[in-house]
Design a protein around this motif. Sequence first.
Motif, PDB file in Angstrom:
ATOM      1  N   LEU A 138      -2.916  -9.051  -5.062  1.00 21.18           N
ATOM      2  CA  LEU A 138      -2.553  -8.378  -6.300  1.00 21.18           C
ATOM      3  C   LEU A 138      -2.879  -6.904  -6.096  1.00 21.18           C
ATOM      4  O   LEU A 138      -3.627  -6.542  -5.190  1.00 21.18           O
ATOM      5  N   GLY A 139      -2.358  -6.055  -6.959  1.00 23.63           N
ATOM      6  CA  GLY A 139      -2.704  -4.643  -6.850  1.00 23.63           C
ATOM      7  C   GLY A 139      -1.516  -3.731  -6.736  1.00 23.63           C
ATOM      8  O   GLY A 139      -0.410  -4.147  -6.386  1.00 23.63           O
ATOM      9  N   ALA A 140      -1.750  -2.450  -7.051  1.00 21.56           N
ATOM     10  CA  ALA A 140      -0.780  -1.349  -6.996  1.00 21.56           C
ATOM     11  C   ALA A 140       0.278  -1.420  -8.089  1.00 21.56           C
ATOM     12  O   ALA A 140       1.226  -0.641  -8.059  1.00 21.56           O
ATOM     13  N   ALA A 141       0.116  -2.333  -9.060  1.00 17.00           N
ATOM     14  CA  ALA A 141       0.970  -2.256 -10.245  1.00 17.00           C
ATOM     15  C   ALA A 141       0.705  -0.936 -10.961  1.00 17.00           C
ATOM     16  O   ALA A 141       1.606  -0.347 -11.566  1.00 17.00           O
ATOM     17  N   THR A 142      -0.529  -0.467 -10.888  1.00 13.68           N
ATOM     18  CA  THR A 142      -0.895   0.839 -11.439  1.00 13.68           C
ATOM     19  C   THR A 142       0.042   1.923 -10.934  1.00 13.68           C
ATOM     20  O   THR A 142       0.514   2.774 -11.702  1.00 13.68           O
ATOM     21  N   HIS A 143       0.356   1.872  -9.655  1.00 12.76           N
ATOM     22  CA  HIS A 143       1.141   2.932  -9.021  1.00 12.76           C
ATOM     23  C   HIS A 143       2.639   2.695  -9.176  1.00 12.76           C
ATOM     24  O   HIS A 143       3.405   3.651  -9.322  1.00 12.76           O
ATOM     25  N   LEU A 144       3.060   1.433  -9.156  1.00 14.53           N
ATOM     26  CA  LEU A 144       4.469   1.132  -9.403  1.00 14.53           C
ATOM     27  C   LEU A 144       4.861   1.556 -10.817  1.00 14.53           C
ATOM     28  O   LEU A 144       5.995   1.999 -11.049  1.00 14.53           O
ATOM     29  N   HIS A 196       8.782  -2.447 -18.198  1.00 18.36           N
ATOM     30  CA  HIS A 196       9.396  -3.773 -18.045  1.00 18.36           C
ATOM     31  C   HIS A 196       9.998  -3.964 -16.659  1.00 18.36           C
ATOM     32  O   HIS A 196       9.966  -5.066 -16.102  1.00 18.36           O
ATOM     33  N   LEU A 197      10.549  -2.906 -16.099  1.00 25.78           N
ATOM     34  CA  LEU A 197      11.067  -3.012 -14.742  1.00 25.78           C
ATOM     35  C   LEU A 197       9.918  -3.207 -13.759  1.00 25.78           C
ATOM     36  O   LEU A 197      10.031  -3.999 -12.807  1.00 25.78           O
ATOM     37  N   MET A 198       8.809  -2.516 -13.982  1.00 27.66           N
ATOM     38  CA  MET A 198       7.637  -2.719 -13.119  1.00 27.66           C
ATOM     39  C   MET A 198       7.226  -4.177 -13.120  1.00 27.66           C
ATOM     40  O   MET A 198       6.971  -4.782 -12.063  1.00 27.66           O
ATOM     41  N   ARG A 199       7.152  -4.773 -14.283  1.00 26.45           N
ATOM     42  CA  ARG A 199       6.727  -6.174 -14.375  1.00 26.45           C
ATOM     43  C   ARG A 199       7.719  -7.108 -13.679  1.00 26.45           C
ATOM     44  O   ARG A 199       7.322  -8.039 -12.968  1.00 26.45           O
ATOM     45  N   THR A 200       9.002  -6.863 -13.862  1.00 27.33           N
ATOM     46  CA  THR A 200      10.001  -7.711 -13.212  1.00 27.33           C
ATOM     47  C   THR A 200       9.922  -7.588 -11.699  1.00 27.33           C
ATOM     48  O   THR A 200       9.955  -8.594 -10.978  1.00 27.33           O
ATOM     49  N   LEU A 201       9.806  -6.367 -11.206  1.00 27.66           N
ATOM     50  CA  LEU A 201       9.688  -6.169  -9.755  1.00 27.66           C
ATOM     51  C   LEU A 201       8.422  -6.815  -9.215  1.00 27.66           C
ATOM     52  O   LEU A 201       8.427  -7.425  -8.140  1.00 27.66           O
ATOM     53  N   TYR A 202       7.349  -6.714  -9.960  1.00 23.74           N
ATOM     54  CA  TYR A 202       6.064  -7.271  -9.520  1.00 23.74           C
ATOM     55  C   TYR A 202       6.123  -8.793  -9.451  1.00 23.74           C
ATOM     56  O   TYR A 202       5.704  -9.403  -8.457  1.00 23.74           O
ATOM     57  N   TYR A 203       6.645  -9.413 -10.491  1.00 26.39           N
ATOM     58  CA  TYR A 203       6.687 -10.877 -10.548  1.00 26.39           C
ATOM     59  C   TYR A 203       7.668 -11.474  -9.541  1.00 26.39           C
ATOM     60  O   TYR A 203       7.480 -12.595  -9.071  1.00 26.39           O
ATOM     61  N   THR A 204       8.735 -10.753  -9.231  1.00 26.38           N
ATOM     62  CA  THR A 204       9.768 -11.291  -8.342  1.00 26.38           C
ATOM     63  C   THR A 204       9.615 -10.851  -6.891  1.00 26.38           C
ATOM     64  O   THR A 204      10.253 -11.425  -6.002  1.00 26.38           O
ATOM     65  N   SER A 205       8.809  -9.833  -6.637  1.00 32.01           N
ATOM     66  CA  SER A 205       8.653  -9.222  -5.304  1.00 32.01           C
ATOM     67  C   SER A 205       9.937  -8.559  -4.819  1.00 32.01           C
ATOM     68  O   SER A 205      10.122  -8.342  -3.621  1.00 32.01           O
ATOM     69  N   THR A 260      13.548   1.806   0.683  1.00 30.03           N
ATOM     70  CA  THR A 260      13.399   0.790  -0.350  1.00 30.03           C
ATOM     71  C   THR A 260      11.918   0.696  -0.731  1.00 30.03           C
ATOM     72  O   THR A 260      11.041   0.895   0.112  1.00 30.03           O
ATOM     73  N   PHE A 261      11.665   0.368  -1.976  1.00 32.12           N
ATOM     74  CA  PHE A 261      10.314   0.371  -2.522  1.00 32.12           C
ATOM     75  C   PHE A 261      10.028  -0.962  -3.205  1.00 32.12           C
ATOM     76  O   PHE A 261      10.868  -1.468  -3.961  1.00 32.12           O
ATOM     77  N   GLY A 262       8.836  -1.527  -2.960  1.00 33.17           N
ATOM     78  CA  GLY A 262       8.521  -2.775  -3.632  1.00 33.17           C
ATOM     79  C   GLY A 262       7.096  -3.247  -3.391  1.00 33.17           C
ATOM     80  O   GLY A 262       6.389  -2.732  -2.523  1.00 33.17           O
ATOM     81  N   LEU A 263       6.704  -4.235  -4.182  1.00 31.11           N
ATOM     82  CA  LEU A 263       5.375  -4.845  -4.069  1.00 31.11           C
ATOM     83  C   LEU A 263       5.534  -6.346  -3.814  1.00 31.11           C
ATOM     84  O   LEU A 263       5.667  -7.123  -4.759  1.00 31.11           O
ATOM     85  N   GLY A 272       0.796  -1.217   0.000  1.00 28.10           N
ATOM     86  CA  GLY A 272       0.000   0.000   0.000  1.00 28.10           C
ATOM     87  C   GLY A 272       0.829   1.267   0.000  1.00 28.10           C
ATOM     88  O   GLY A 272       0.360   2.321  -0.453  1.00 28.10           O
ATOM     89  N   GLY A 273       2.044   1.200   0.515  1.00 28.19           N
ATOM     90  CA  GLY A 273       2.926   2.358   0.468  1.00 28.19           C
ATOM     91  C   GLY A 273       3.211   2.787  -0.961  1.00 28.19           C
ATOM     92  O   GLY A 273       3.311   3.989  -1.255  1.00 28.19           O
ATOM     93  N   ILE A 274       3.333   1.817  -1.863  1.00 29.22           N
ATOM     94  CA  ILE A 274       3.550   2.124  -3.276  1.00 29.22           C
ATOM     95  C   ILE A 274       2.333   2.836  -3.849  1.00 29.22           C
ATOM     96  O   ILE A 274       2.450   3.760  -4.657  1.00 29.22           O
ATOM     97  N   GLY A 275       1.140   2.417  -3.413  1.00 29.98           N
ATOM     98  CA  GLY A 275      -0.068   3.095  -3.866  1.00 29.98           C
ATOM     99  C   GLY A 275      -0.099   4.549  -3.455  1.00 29.98           C
ATOM    100  O   GLY A 275      -0.553   5.419  -4.211  1.00 29.98           O
ATOM    101  N   LEU A 276       0.392   4.837  -2.258  1.00 33.78           N
ATOM    102  CA  LEU A 276       0.414   6.217  -1.772  1.00 33.78           C
ATOM    103  C   LEU A 276       1.443   7.059  -2.520  1.00 33.78           C
ATOM    104  O   LEU A 276       1.121   8.131  -3.045  1.00 33.78           O
TER     105      LEU A 276
END
Length: 254
Positions: free
Chosen positions: A137-143, A150-159, A126-129, A108-112
Amino acid sequence: MGVSTSAPEEGIAVVTVDFPPVNALPVNGWYELAAALRAAGADPKVRCVVLAAAGRGFNAGVDIKEMQRTPGHDALIGANRGCYEAFAAVYDCEVPVVAAVQGFCLGGGIGLVGNADAIVASDDATFGLPELDRGALGAATHLARLVPQHLMRTLYYTSRTVTAEELRRHGSVWQVVPREQLMAAARVLAGEIAAKDGTLLRLAKAAINGIDPVDVRRSYRFEQGFTFEANLSGLADRHRDAFVGNAATTEGSQ
């Protein structure tokens, strides 16, 4: 404990979140934060809001323990709606919002911060989902507002997480400072913004939101539908139970 608002200098409101030990917000905390942000933005004397947090980290997302000890889906629905309201309150705040981020900024911090107008961070931020590890799931919109696609997707899939300095290189963090200088740096930026005409700032915020290429409210709400699907299937509960169990083991060993 909770959400407080202060006015350290003319034109600036500081909204501070304090939910020990890690600023993982319960359902009512998200609504409390949303109300504080909306009230600060509606105050005609305020021309910039600083969103800050007390404690070790800026935000650790939702209170998963609350969710797991609440029967049925009430806590999940409450968290979904509360996060939606808080994220939207940052985005819709009538004046610019500067996020002052220290330590961990997760979930949720990423959403903010993804909906904030500017970000100042400490050098230990540090920032992450970690959503997939928590059954959510969620906050990919904000990341996606902080890093390239592509970095968003990699960070999302790997946490995985990224540092404040990495985000500064991507252009989403304005300034990185030592932790003890964080609030001073955030207030300097907020002061520069607040020196502008208040009416023009409100018009500028509305205009910039109006030309945004992504409707962040609709996009995030779409993501939340998949979170609820994971919950209905029982998949999310298994991951959250494992997380709560691991957290209890860690606390017991300290």
